[in-house]
Design a protein around this motif. Structure first.
Motif, short mmCIF file in Angstrom:
data_model
loop_
_atom_site.label_atom_id
_atom_site.label_comp_id
_atom_site.label_asym_id
_atom_site.label_seq_id
_atom_site.Cartn_x
_atom_site.Cartn_y
_atom_site.Cartn_z
N VAL A 1 0.84 -1.17 -0.05
CA VAL A 1 0.00 0.11 0.05
C VAL A 1 0.86 1.15 0.00
CG1 VAL A 1 -1.53 1.13 1.31
CG2 VAL A 1 -1.80 -0.97 1.28
N ALA A 2 1.76 1.49 0.85
CA ALA A 2 2.47 2.56 1.22
C ALA A 2 3.77 2.26 1.95
CB ALA A 2 1.88 3.70 1.67
N ALA A 3 4.82 2.92 1.61
CA ALA A 3 6.12 2.83 2.66
C ALA A 3 6.72 4.08 2.67
CB ALA A 3 7.00 2.00 2.12
N ILE A 4 7.48 4.15 3.86
CA ILE A 4 8.24 5.58 4.24
C ILE A 4 9.72 5.11 4.29
CG2 ILE A 4 7.43 5.50 6.40
CD1 ILE A 4 7.21 8.77 6.12
N SER A 5 10.88 5.74 4.30
CA SER A 5 12.05 5.80 4.44
C SER A 5 12.01 5.99 6.02
CB SER A 5 12.96 6.44 3.51
OG SER A 5 12.74 7.62 3.85
N TYR A 6 13.13 5.58 6.63
CA TYR A 6 13.30 5.85 8.25
C TYR A 6 13.53 7.27 8.31
CZ TYR A 6 18.35 6.47 8.10
OH TYR A 6 19.69 7.04 7.75
N THR A 7 13.96 8.16 7.59
CA THR A 7 14.13 9.32 7.67
C THR A 7 12.75 10.34 7.50
OG1 THR A 7 14.82 10.08 5.35
CG2 THR A 7 16.59 9.42 7.15
N GLY A 8 11.95 9.52 6.77
CA GLY A 8 10.74 10.32 6.24
C GLY A 8 10.74 11.09 4.96
N VAL A 9 12.16 10.97 4.54
CA VAL A 9 12.32 11.95 3.17
C VAL A 9 11.43 11.17 1.92
CG1 VAL A 9 14.12 12.79 1.72
CG2 VAL A 9 14.25 12.99 4.21
N SER A 10 11.59 9.89 1.85
CA SER A 10 11.12 9.19 0.80
C SER A 10 9.87 8.38 1.13
CB SER A 10 12.34 8.19 0.24
OG SER A 10 13.48 8.87 -0.13
N THR A 11 8.98 8.47 0.22
CA THR A 11 7.69 7.60 0.47
C THR A 11 7.45 6.87 -0.80
OG1 THR A 11 6.34 9.58 -0.05
CG2 THR A 11 6.71 9.23 2.16
N SER A 12 6.74 6.03 -0.94
CA SER A 12 6.18 5.21 -2.03
C SER A 12 4.60 4.74 -1.88
CB SER A 12 7.22 3.90 -2.23
OG SER A 12 6.61 3.38 -3.37
N TYR A 13 3.87 4.66 -2.88
CA TYR A 13 2.32 4.45 -2.64
C TYR A 13 2.17 3.43 -3.99
CZ TYR A 13 1.92 8.39 0.52
OH TYR A 13 2.14 9.15 1.45
N ILE A 14 1.03 2.50 -3.87
CA ILE A 14 0.45 1.91 -4.68
C ILE A 14 -0.64 3.04 -5.57
CG2 ILE A 14 -1.58 1.50 -3.40
CD1 ILE A 14 -1.64 -1.40 -4.57
N ASP A 15 -0.87 2.55 -6.82
CA ASP A 15 -1.30 3.76 -7.57
C ASP A 15 -2.78 3.95 -6.86
OD1 ASP A 15 -0.11 2.76 -11.02
OD2 ASP A 15 0.51 4.16 -9.39
N ALA A 16 -3.22 2.92 -6.42
CA ALA A 16 -4.57 3.18 -5.94
C ALA A 16 -5.00 3.92 -4.67
CB ALA A 16 -5.34 1.75 -5.48
N ALA A 17 -3.64 4.21 -3.87
CA ALA A 17 -3.65 4.95 -2.95
C ALA A 17 -3.15 6.43 -3.15
CB ALA A 17 -2.59 4.30 -1.75
N LYS A 18 -2.75 6.88 -4.10
CA LYS A 18 -2.19 8.08 -4.41
C LYS A 18 -3.34 9.18 -4.44
CE LYS A 18 2.01 6.68 -7.05
NZ LYS A 18 2.47 6.40 -8.38
N GLY A 19 -3.24 10.00 -3.70
CA GLY A 19 -4.10 11.13 -3.64
C GLY A 19 -5.18 10.96 -2.56
N ARG A 20 -5.38 9.67 -1.96
CA ARG A 20 -6.09 9.32 -1.06
C ARG A 20 -5.43 8.92 0.52
NH1 ARG A 20 -9.65 5.03 -1.21
NH2 ARG A 20 -8.00 3.71 -2.30
N PHE A 21 -4.33 8.15 0.25
CA PHE A 21 -3.62 7.82 1.53
C PHE A 21 -2.34 8.70 1.65
CE2 PHE A 21 -5.16 3.38 1.43
CZ PHE A 21 -6.75 3.47 1.15
N THR A 22 -1.93 8.85 2.92
CA THR A 22 -0.94 9.69 3.23
C THR A 22 -0.08 8.77 4.30
OG1 THR A 22 -1.47 11.79 2.53
CG2 THR A 22 0.24 11.88 3.96
N ILE A 23 1.26 8.61 4.16
CA ILE A 23 2.19 8.01 5.20
C ILE A 23 3.02 8.87 5.72
CG2 ILE A 23 3.86 7.09 3.66
CD1 ILE A 23 4.17 4.38 5.27
#
Length: 123
Positions: free
Chosen positions: A45-67
Motif C-alpha cells: 500500500v505505502a512505505a516511508i524511509s526511516y528518515t521520512g524523506v522518501s515515500t512510495s504508494y500503490i497507484d490506488a492509494a495516491k491522492g487518498r492515503f498519506t504515510i
C-alpha cells in the motif's frame, strides 16, 4: 521487534481512518503498510524511509492515503481518506532495517511484521 498496528475499524465509503504502527525502535526502520483482502494476496500500500524523506504508494492509494512518521514517538501513520469498499482488508505494518529503501514495495524487503488491523468500508 514487535510492531503494534492499530486504528482499524468500520467506516462508510468516503470516510477516513488513521492507522498507526508503533514500536520502541521504529525510528531506525523503513516502514511499510500492506493489506490483504479476503481471498486475495497481500499487496503493498505505502512505505516511508526511516528518515521520512522518501515515500512510495500503490497507484490506488495516491491522492487518498498519506504515510507519515513521528520518529520522536516511534510511530508511523497511514492516513486514509475517501475510503472505498475495495479498501476493505486487514492492514499490516512492516519494518525494514535496511537504510537503502531500495525496493519498498516488496514484502521480502521487510524483516518484521505487525499483527494486522482490520479495515472495513461499507458501501
Amino acid at each position: 521487534v514487535q510492531l503494534q498496528a492499530s486504528g482499524g475499524g468500520l467506516v462508510q465509503a468516503g470516510g477516513s481512518l488513521r492507522l498507526s504502527c508503533a514500536n520502541s525502535g521504529l525510528r531506525r526502520y523503513a516502514t511499510g503498510w500492506f493489506r490483504q483482502a479476503p481471498g486475495k494476496e497481500r499487496e503493498f500500500v505505502a512505505a516511508i524511509s526511516y528518515t521520512g524523506v522518501s515515500t512510495s504508494y500503490i497507484d490506488a492509494a495516491k491522492g487518498r492515503f498519506t504515510i507519515s512518521r513521528d520518529n520522536a514517538q516511534n510511530t508511523v501513520y497511514l492516513q486514509m481518506n475517501s475510503l472505498k469498499p475495495e479498501d476493505t482488508a486487514v492492514y499490516y505494518c512492516a519494518a525494514d532495517h535496511s537504510a537503502l529503501f531500495a525496493n519498498p514495495t516488496a514484502p521480502s524487503e521487510y524483516d518484521y511484521w505487525g499483527q494486522g488491523t482490520l479495515v472495513t468500508v461499507s458501501s
